[in-house]
Write a protein that holds these residues in place. Structure first.
Motif, PDB file in Angstrom:
ATOM      1  N   GLN A  13      49.655  29.777  45.747  1.00  0.00           N
ATOM      2  CA  GLN A  13      49.156  31.000  45.152  1.00  0.00           C
ATOM      3  C   GLN A  13      50.323  31.811  44.588  1.00  0.00           C
ATOM      4  O   GLN A  13      51.471  31.633  45.010  1.00  0.00           O
ATOM      5  CB  GLN A  13      48.386  31.836  46.187  1.00  0.00           C
ATOM      6  CG  GLN A  13      47.106  31.190  46.678  1.00  0.00           C
ATOM      7  CD  GLN A  13      46.144  30.938  45.545  1.00  0.00           C
ATOM      8  OE1 GLN A  13      46.028  31.753  44.647  1.00  0.00           O
ATOM      9  NE2 GLN A  13      45.446  29.830  45.563  1.00  0.00           N
ATOM     10  N   SER A  16      54.037  37.536  45.445  1.00  0.00           N
ATOM     11  CA  SER A  16      53.516  38.903  45.464  1.00  0.00           C
ATOM     12  C   SER A  16      53.827  39.672  44.192  1.00  0.00           C
ATOM     13  O   SER A  16      53.113  40.588  43.831  1.00  0.00           O
ATOM     14  CB  SER A  16      54.086  39.643  46.674  1.00  0.00           C
ATOM     15  OG  SER A  16      55.511  39.688  46.609  1.00  0.00           O
ATOM     16  N   HIS A  18      53.759  38.484  41.168  1.00  0.00           N
ATOM     17  CA  HIS A  18      52.996  38.040  40.005  1.00  0.00           C
ATOM     18  C   HIS A  18      51.739  38.871  39.756  1.00  0.00           C
ATOM     19  O   HIS A  18      51.441  39.183  38.588  1.00  0.00           O
ATOM     20  CB  HIS A  18      52.642  36.559  40.119  1.00  0.00           C
ATOM     21  CG  HIS A  18      52.175  35.971  38.818  1.00  0.00           C
ATOM     22  ND1 HIS A  18      53.006  35.785  37.732  1.00  0.00           N
ATOM     23  CD2 HIS A  18      50.945  35.552  38.404  1.00  0.00           C
ATOM     24  CE1 HIS A  18      52.331  35.275  36.731  1.00  0.00           C
ATOM     25  NE2 HIS A  18      51.073  35.120  37.116  1.00  0.00           N
ATOM     26  N   PRO A  19      50.979  39.265  40.779  1.00  0.00           N
ATOM     27  CA  PRO A  19      49.845  40.164  40.498  1.00  0.00           C
ATOM     28  C   PRO A  19      50.271  41.449  39.799  1.00  0.00           C
ATOM     29  O   PRO A  19      49.581  41.925  38.892  1.00  0.00           O
ATOM     30  CB  PRO A  19      49.268  40.442  41.884  1.00  0.00           C
ATOM     31  CG  PRO A  19      49.606  39.227  42.672  1.00  0.00           C
ATOM     32  CD  PRO A  19      50.969  38.823  42.188  1.00  0.00           C
ATOM     33  N   ARG A  20      51.416  41.999  40.205  1.00  0.00           N
ATOM     34  CA  ARG A  20      51.898  43.221  39.548  1.00  0.00           C
ATOM     35  C   ARG A  20      52.324  42.929  38.108  1.00  0.00           C
ATOM     36  O   ARG A  20      52.119  43.757  37.211  1.00  0.00           O
ATOM     37  CB  ARG A  20      53.051  43.832  40.344  1.00  0.00           C
ATOM     38  CG  ARG A  20      52.627  44.362  41.702  1.00  0.00           C
ATOM     39  CD  ARG A  20      53.724  45.215  42.329  1.00  0.00           C
ATOM     40  NE  ARG A  20      54.874  44.414  42.737  1.00  0.00           N
ATOM     41  CZ  ARG A  20      55.007  43.834  43.917  1.00  0.00           C
ATOM     42  NH1 ARG A  20      54.041  43.968  44.824  1.00  0.00           N
ATOM     43  NH2 ARG A  20      56.087  43.132  44.208  1.00  0.00           N
ATOM     44  N   LEU A  23      49.190  42.652  36.128  1.00  0.00           N
ATOM     45  CA  LEU A  23      48.651  43.997  35.906  1.00  0.00           C
ATOM     46  C   LEU A  23      49.366  44.677  34.745  1.00  0.00           C
ATOM     47  O   LEU A  23      48.732  45.308  33.884  1.00  0.00           O
ATOM     48  CB  LEU A  23      48.800  44.828  37.184  1.00  0.00           C
ATOM     49  CG  LEU A  23      48.063  46.165  37.222  1.00  0.00           C
ATOM     50  CD1 LEU A  23      46.556  45.948  37.280  1.00  0.00           C
ATOM     51  CD2 LEU A  23      48.522  46.991  38.416  1.00  0.00           C
ATOM     52  N   LEU A 135      41.626  40.121  36.812  1.00  0.00           N
ATOM     53  CA  LEU A 135      42.251  41.032  37.773  1.00  0.00           C
ATOM     54  C   LEU A 135      41.513  41.058  39.103  1.00  0.00           C
ATOM     55  O   LEU A 135      42.126  41.254  40.157  1.00  0.00           O
ATOM     56  CB  LEU A 135      42.313  42.444  37.187  1.00  0.00           C
ATOM     57  CG  LEU A 135      43.334  42.660  36.077  1.00  0.00           C
ATOM     58  CD1 LEU A 135      43.224  44.067  35.526  1.00  0.00           C
ATOM     59  CD2 LEU A 135      44.748  42.396  36.583  1.00  0.00           C
ATOM     60  N   ASP A 137      40.468  38.639  40.625  1.00  0.00           N
ATOM     61  CA  ASP A 137      40.968  37.514  41.399  1.00  0.00           C
ATOM     62  C   ASP A 137      42.456  37.636  41.706  1.00  0.00           C
ATOM     63  O   ASP A 137      43.053  36.728  42.283  1.00  0.00           O
ATOM     64  CB  ASP A 137      40.684  36.199  40.659  1.00  0.00           C
ATOM     65  CG  ASP A 137      39.204  35.858  40.667  1.00  0.00           C
ATOM     66  OD1 ASP A 137      38.533  36.189  41.662  1.00  0.00           O
ATOM     67  OD2 ASP A 137      38.724  35.271  39.678  1.00  0.00           O
ATOM     68  N   TYR A 138      43.071  38.740  41.303  1.00  0.00           N
ATOM     69  CA  TYR A 138      44.441  39.034  41.692  1.00  0.00           C
ATOM     70  C   TYR A 138      44.515  40.151  42.727  1.00  0.00           C
ATOM     71  O   TYR A 138      45.545  40.317  43.391  1.00  0.00           O
ATOM     72  CB  TYR A 138      45.278  39.426  40.467  1.00  0.00           C
ATOM     73  CG  TYR A 138      45.943  38.249  39.784  1.00  0.00           C
ATOM     74  CD1 TYR A 138      47.011  37.593  40.400  1.00  0.00           C
ATOM     75  CD2 TYR A 138      45.524  37.803  38.541  1.00  0.00           C
ATOM     76  CE1 TYR A 138      47.633  36.511  39.784  1.00  0.00           C
ATOM     77  CE2 TYR A 138      46.138  36.720  37.919  1.00  0.00           C
ATOM     78  CZ  TYR A 138      47.192  36.083  38.546  1.00  0.00           C
ATOM     79  OH  TYR A 138      47.806  35.008  37.943  1.00  0.00           O
ATOM     80  N   TYR A 139      43.442  40.944  42.852  1.00  0.00           N
ATOM     81  CA  TYR A 139      43.435  42.071  43.776  1.00  0.00           C
ATOM     82  C   TYR A 139      42.176  42.050  44.630  1.00  0.00           C
ATOM     83  O   TYR A 139      41.065  41.947  44.104  1.00  0.00           O
ATOM     84  CB  TYR A 139      43.522  43.396  43.004  1.00  0.00           C
ATOM     85  CG  TYR A 139      44.885  43.600  42.391  1.00  0.00           C
ATOM     86  CD1 TYR A 139      45.887  44.254  43.102  1.00  0.00           C
ATOM     87  CD2 TYR A 139      45.187  43.116  41.123  1.00  0.00           C
ATOM     88  CE1 TYR A 139      47.155  44.418  42.563  1.00  0.00           C
ATOM     89  CE2 TYR A 139      46.450  43.271  40.575  1.00  0.00           C
ATOM     90  CZ  TYR A 139      47.430  43.925  41.306  1.00  0.00           C
ATOM     91  OH  TYR A 139      48.690  44.076  40.778  1.00  0.00           O
ATOM     92  N   ARG A 144      41.084  47.098  44.700  1.00  0.00           N
ATOM     93  CA  ARG A 144      40.571  46.838  43.359  1.00  0.00           C
ATOM     94  C   ARG A 144      40.354  48.106  42.538  1.00  0.00           C
ATOM     95  O   ARG A 144      40.629  48.139  41.333  1.00  0.00           O
ATOM     96  CB  ARG A 144      39.275  46.039  43.475  1.00  0.00           C
ATOM     97  CG  ARG A 144      38.948  45.215  42.256  1.00  0.00           C
ATOM     98  CD  ARG A 144      37.792  44.273  42.568  1.00  0.00           C
ATOM     99  NE  ARG A 144      38.226  43.084  43.290  1.00  0.00           N
ATOM    100  CZ  ARG A 144      37.408  42.302  43.983  1.00  0.00           C
ATOM    101  NH1 ARG A 144      36.122  42.594  44.086  1.00  0.00           N
ATOM    102  NH2 ARG A 144      37.880  41.233  44.596  1.00  0.00           N
ATOM    103  N   PRO A 200      44.288  32.595  37.915  1.00  0.00           N
ATOM    104  CA  PRO A 200      44.146  32.565  39.374  1.00  0.00           C
ATOM    105  C   PRO A 200      42.914  31.787  39.823  1.00  0.00           C
ATOM    106  O   PRO A 200      42.023  31.494  39.029  1.00  0.00           O
ATOM    107  CB  PRO A 200      43.994  34.049  39.725  1.00  0.00           C
ATOM    108  CG  PRO A 200      43.295  34.619  38.530  1.00  0.00           C
ATOM    109  CD  PRO A 200      43.842  33.868  37.331  1.00  0.00           C
TER     110      PRO A 200
END
Length: 443
Positions: A13, A16, A18-20, A23, A135, A137-139, A144, A200
């Motif tokens: 996965q 940490s 990468h979600p930011r 975004l 998003l 599926d990233y948060y 959310r 994701p």
């Protein structure tokens, strides 16, 4: 190396950061989206003068020509995003709308300009539903609302850039040069997005299995997802969001033209005045809405809708006072407060919709909402203001555009009522969605 779909293996996965990063990239995509969409508003007066258009025709150019195709095509593209790569759809969307914006700068008549705006609408149709689904599926649900609010600062930044850069470019380069300038960055950014953003695992925070996540590929069974219109809370949310958008886009699109006609403020001065002011107000409303709704929703989930309802009611007197005032700074200042309040709903509403539908239906549910929001808001909002302005003008009313804009205030009552009504069934509808996912084997 490009990654088409994240593995269900937790070790693979995204890190940490990468979600930011995602975004931030979606934020920039939204900013470019609204930049290319908003810039036409600051250019309406020079376009009117060159092509000798009525306000009704300008309403078509700035609203319905874009919104009709944007809203209609959003639904089938979103269904594709529920089954295929959202990353690919977002990349193609950004490249297309940016290219069509630039082509608008080459238009030699009103018909060609309308066609370019149609192309912008076609390009933008696939971005928002795919982005919101990505998003989600990233948060996780607990983060959310705030994540959706942060990413919705992108439209605020885009609107600010559209006003400031568009106003300056309109006087320095002409309206054609402004459109060429607006379209160029998006093509380059689309390539960067494709090369650096990962797809994701779909439904990773909702207990989705790898088999259900990969449904839709060749030989796989596509999970049956109930229509979002069967969910009462969703229907009321869509109604509320649509008429919130109606009021905001109806007024904001025409405000630069009204400032020039009633106060003699040119495009560059209007852009420099409205851009920073609306940027600050929109950012404050978006962040406050996300933070407050997320905090209050821990006590009662219905605050995610009660807060936007309160904001809508406050907009009514503010918009009336803004446009009936004959003092420049009162008009701009009062409307800026209403404008900031109008952004409170975005994060909570987008996040709430994601909890009311299963993972494989999120992009489609968002697209149906955007269909109504854009057709009613972006399409009919500016169009109605233009028609009312022409009618007031025929009736001999002084400053007809001013009174057409003041009339928009009444439409903010609709979202207040709709969000309150949606809150009544929100908790039960969210629980029913979980049960349907369990029964259908999605979790």
């Amino acid at each position: 190396m490009q990654v088409s779909e994240e593995s269900s293996d937790p070790s693979k996965q995204p890190a940490s950061f990468h979600p930011r990063y995602v975004l931030m990239m979606v934020f920039i995509g939204f900013a470019l989206n609204l930049f290319d969409r908003q810039i036409i508003g600051i250019l309406l007066q020079p376009i009117k003068q060159e092509f000798h258009l009525s306000d009704t025709a300008l309403g078509l150019l700035s609203g319905l020509a874009f919104a009709l195709f944007y809203a209609t095509l959003g639904i089938p593209i979103a269904r594709l995003a529920d089954l295929r790569s959202r990353r690919l759809i977002m990349t193609v969307s950004m490249a297309l709308w940016s290219a069509m914006t630039a082509l608008g700068g080459l238009a030699q008549n009103a018909v060609q300009l309308v066609l370019s705006r149609v192309g912008v609408g076609v390009g933008e149709a696939g971005f928002t539903p795919a982005a919101i689904s990505l998003l989600a599926d990233y948060y996780p649900k607990s983060k959310r609302i705030l994540a959706m609010s942060v990413v919705n600062l992108g439209p605020v930044a885009g609107i600010m850039l559209g006003l400031m850069v568009g106003g300056w470019a309109a006087e320095a380069l002409g309206w054609r040069g402004a459109l060429l300038l607006a379209g160029a960055p998006g093509v380059v950014f689309a390539l960067l997005f494709w090369c650096t953003v990962r797809e994701p695992l779909r439904g990773r925070f909702d207990g989705a299995t790898a088999s259900s996540t990969h449904a839709g590929r060749a030989g796989a069974v596509v999970p049956a997802v109930p229509s979002p219109w069967r969910v009462p809370s969703y229907r009321w949310i869509v109604l509320g969001a649509s008429f919130f958008s109606f009021g905001v886009f109806g007024a904001s699109t025409w405000l630069p033209a009204m400032l020039e006609r009633s106060y003699g403020v040119g495009p560059a001065a209007a852009g420099m005045m409205l851009g920073p002011l609306f940027g600050i107000a929109g950012a404050a409303g978006t962040l406050f809405g996300g933070w407050a709704a997320q905090v209050l929703a821990r006590r009662d989930a219905r605050w995610a809708l009660w807060l936007p309802a309160l904001a809508a009611m406050l907009c009514v007197p503010l918009v009336i006072a803004a446009f009936l005032s004959h003092v420049l700074y009162a008009t701009v200042g009062l409307y800026a407060v209403a404008y900031g309040l109008s952004f409170i709903y975005m994060g909570p509403v987008f996040a709430t919709v994601q909890t009311l539908v299963a993972p494989h239906g999120r992009a489609t549910a968002t697209a149906w909402m955007m269909f109504c929001v854009n057709l009613i808001g972006i399409g009919l909002g500016p169009q109605l203001v233009g028609v009312l302005s022409d009618l007031f003008n025929v009736a001999g009313t002084a400053e007809p555009l001013r009174y057409a804009l003041a009339a928009v205030a009444v439409f903010f009552v609709v979202p207040a009522i709709a969000f309150i009504r949606s809150a009544r069934t929100l908790v039960a509808d969210a629980e029913n969605t979980k049960l349907r996912m369990f029964d259908s084997g999605l979790v």
